[in-house]
Motif scaffolding. Structure first.
Motif, PDB file in Angstrom:
ATOM      1  N   ALA A 159     -22.545  28.526 -27.112  1.00 16.09           N
ATOM      2  CA  ALA A 159     -22.036  28.726 -28.301  1.00 16.09           C
ATOM      3  C   ALA A 159     -21.679  27.319 -29.140  1.00 16.09           C
ATOM      4  O   ALA A 159     -21.750  26.329 -28.299  1.00 16.09           O
ATOM      5  CB  ALA A 159     -20.468  29.183 -28.131  1.00 16.09           C
ATOM      6  N   HIS A 160     -21.757  27.150 -30.281  1.00 12.83           N
ATOM      7  CA  HIS A 160     -21.772  26.030 -30.912  1.00 12.83           C
ATOM      8  C   HIS A 160     -20.321  25.233 -30.908  1.00 12.83           C
ATOM      9  O   HIS A 160     -19.106  25.783 -31.567  1.00 12.83           O
ATOM     10  CB  HIS A 160     -22.321  26.008 -32.443  1.00 12.83           C
ATOM     11  N   TYR A 161     -20.668  23.988 -30.470  1.00 11.57           N
ATOM     12  CA  TYR A 161     -19.085  23.062 -30.587  1.00 11.57           C
ATOM     13  C   TYR A 161     -19.796  21.692 -30.633  1.00 11.57           C
ATOM     14  O   TYR A 161     -20.771  21.364 -30.216  1.00 11.57           O
ATOM     15  CB  TYR A 161     -18.341  23.237 -29.220  1.00 11.57           C
ATOM     16  N   ALA A 162     -19.177  20.895 -31.781  1.00 10.36           N
ATOM     17  CA  ALA A 162     -19.793  19.828 -32.166  1.00 10.36           C
ATOM     18  C   ALA A 162     -19.744  18.440 -30.942  1.00 10.36           C
ATOM     19  O   ALA A 162     -20.855  18.039 -30.755  1.00 10.36           O
ATOM     20  CB  ALA A 162     -19.007  19.185 -33.458  1.00 10.36           C
ATOM     21  N   ASN A 163     -18.884  18.584 -29.949  1.00  2.51           N
ATOM     22  CA  ASN A 163     -18.811  17.619 -29.250  1.00  2.51           C
ATOM     23  C   ASN A 163     -17.431  17.894 -28.254  1.00  2.51           C
ATOM     24  O   ASN A 163     -17.104  18.945 -28.114  1.00  2.51           O
ATOM     25  CB  ASN A 163     -18.678  16.084 -29.674  1.00  2.51           C
ATOM     26  N   LEU A 164     -17.259  16.919 -27.548  1.00  2.00           N
ATOM     27  CA  LEU A 164     -16.365  17.094 -26.254  1.00  2.00           C
ATOM     28  C   LEU A 164     -15.107  17.643 -26.912  1.00  2.00           C
ATOM     29  O   LEU A 164     -14.051  18.305 -25.879  1.00  2.00           O
ATOM     30  CB  LEU A 164     -16.024  15.817 -25.750  1.00  2.00           C
ATOM     31  N   PHE A 165     -14.604  17.042 -28.021  1.00  4.51           N
ATOM     32  CA  PHE A 165     -13.393  17.339 -28.402  1.00  4.51           C
ATOM     33  C   PHE A 165     -13.075  18.747 -29.153  1.00  4.51           C
ATOM     34  O   PHE A 165     -12.025  19.101 -29.521  1.00  4.51           O
ATOM     35  CB  PHE A 165     -13.061  16.292 -29.501  1.00  4.51           C
ATOM     36  N   ASP A 166     -14.187  19.302 -29.354  1.00 10.73           N
ATOM     37  CA  ASP A 166     -14.312  20.761 -29.951  1.00 10.73           C
ATOM     38  C   ASP A 166     -14.329  21.791 -28.813  1.00 10.73           C
ATOM     39  O   ASP A 166     -14.046  22.954 -29.215  1.00 10.73           O
ATOM     40  CB  ASP A 166     -15.437  20.947 -30.962  1.00 10.73           C
ATOM     41  N   LEU A 167     -14.530  21.358 -27.777  1.00 11.84           N
ATOM     42  CA  LEU A 167     -14.990  22.136 -26.529  1.00 11.84           C
ATOM     43  C   LEU A 167     -13.886  22.835 -26.050  1.00 11.84           C
ATOM     44  O   LEU A 167     -12.894  22.089 -25.448  1.00 11.84           O
ATOM     45  CB  LEU A 167     -15.772  21.469 -25.629  1.00 11.84           C
ATOM     46  N   MET A 182     -22.587  11.812 -21.643  1.00 15.10           N
ATOM     47  CA  MET A 182     -22.341  12.702 -22.789  1.00 15.10           C
ATOM     48  C   MET A 182     -21.882  11.802 -23.754  1.00 15.10           C
ATOM     49  O   MET A 182     -20.982  10.897 -23.943  1.00 15.10           O
ATOM     50  CB  MET A 182     -21.191  13.619 -22.383  1.00 15.10           C
ATOM     51  N   ASN A 183     -22.672  11.904 -24.994  1.00 16.44           N
ATOM     52  CA  ASN A 183     -22.596  11.031 -26.010  1.00 16.44           C
ATOM     53  C   ASN A 183     -21.697  11.976 -27.198  1.00 16.44           C
ATOM     54  O   ASN A 183     -21.961  13.029 -27.497  1.00 16.44           O
ATOM     55  CB  ASN A 183     -23.885  10.626 -26.774  1.00 16.44           C
ATOM     56  N   ASN A 184     -20.508  10.933 -27.695  1.00 15.47           N
ATOM     57  CA  ASN A 184     -19.837  11.957 -28.610  1.00 15.47           C
ATOM     58  C   ASN A 184     -19.666  10.922 -29.878  1.00 15.47           C
ATOM     59  O   ASN A 184     -19.050   9.927 -29.794  1.00 15.47           O
ATOM     60  CB  ASN A 184     -18.230  12.254 -28.181  1.00 15.47           C
ATOM     61  N   VAL A 227     -27.622  14.909 -31.909  1.00 17.52           N
ATOM     62  CA  VAL A 227     -27.779  16.308 -31.900  1.00 17.52           C
ATOM     63  C   VAL A 227     -26.095  16.691 -32.191  1.00 17.52           C
ATOM     64  O   VAL A 227     -25.324  16.366 -30.950  1.00 17.52           O
ATOM     65  CB  VAL A 227     -28.309  17.181 -30.972  1.00 17.52           C
ATOM     66  N   PHE A 228     -25.517  17.416 -32.879  1.00 11.19           N
ATOM     67  CA  PHE A 228     -24.137  17.667 -32.890  1.00 11.19           C
ATOM     68  C   PHE A 228     -23.711  19.100 -32.493  1.00 11.19           C
ATOM     69  O   PHE A 228     -22.988  19.586 -33.095  1.00 11.19           O
ATOM     70  CB  PHE A 228     -23.447  17.266 -34.304  1.00 11.19           C
ATOM     71  N   HIS A 229     -24.432  19.256 -31.274  1.00 13.72           N
ATOM     72  CA  HIS A 229     -23.927  20.309 -30.593  1.00 13.72           C
ATOM     73  C   HIS A 229     -23.604  20.125 -29.220  1.00 13.72           C
ATOM     74  O   HIS A 229     -24.700  19.492 -28.670  1.00 13.72           O
ATOM     75  CB  HIS A 229     -25.020  21.646 -30.621  1.00 13.72           C
ATOM     76  N   ALA A 230     -22.390  20.228 -28.811  1.00 18.25           N
ATOM     77  CA  ALA A 230     -21.995  19.266 -27.400  1.00 18.25           C
ATOM     78  C   ALA A 230     -23.114  19.607 -26.560  1.00 18.25           C
ATOM     79  O   ALA A 230     -23.700  20.809 -26.099  1.00 18.25           O
ATOM     80  CB  ALA A 230     -20.804  20.095 -26.840  1.00 18.25           C
TER      81      ALA A 230
END
Ligand code: 5GP
Ligand code: ZN
Length: 118
Positions: free
Chosen positions: A50-58, A90-92, A100-103
């Motif tokens: 599933a698509h989440y932009a980064n650590l903080f959206d996960l 992990m790059n945020n 790439v803005f998919h975690a």
């Protein structure tokens, strides 16, 4: 943020199979595949399907699933490459090197004296 694939996201296209990749591990929720531009042989990306932009959206549950994949995938990569160590990175956000803005988590096999600066 959320369950639907993002139209212009490279990793959502990889999940769907619209862009080819070398898949090395897959569950209902998680996919691991080789990085197209490896910094070391066996460099692998582990992503939520599933698509989440980064650590903080996960969501926490998705984070647990990603983390659960790290040891089995990491062990397999080390065995396959003969690496003696492995980095998880992990790059945020852009300033931290996220392109790439998919975690995603990087698994980077290491060898003594390989000279990588991560
Ligand atoms: P980031 O800098 O966002 O943490 O890492 C993105 C990673 O995705 C980079 O290491 C890059 O090489 C990898 N990558 C970008 N596009 C593709 C692709 O189409 N296929 C694969 N397998 N990896 C990709
Ligand atoms: Zn995506």
């Amino acid at each position: 943020v959320g369950i639907m694939p993002e139209a212009d996201c490279i990793f959502c296209k990889i999940v769907k199979g619209d862009i080819p990749c070398a898949r090395i591990y897959e569950t209902e929720h998680v996919l691991a595949f080789l990085d197209v531009a490896p910094v070391a042989p066996g460099h692998t990306l582990v992503i939520p399907k599933a698509h989440y932009a980064n650590l903080f959206d996960l969501p926490e549950e998705e984070g647990r699933r990603l983390f659960a994949a790290l040891a089995p995938v990491g062990r397999a990569i080390m065995a396959a490459t003969g690496a003696s160590g492995i980095n998880v990175q992990m790059n945020n956000y852009e300033s931290a090197g996220q392109v790439v803005f998919h975690a995603h988590l990087h698994l980077i096999p290491r060898r003594a004296g390989d000279g990588l600066a991560l």
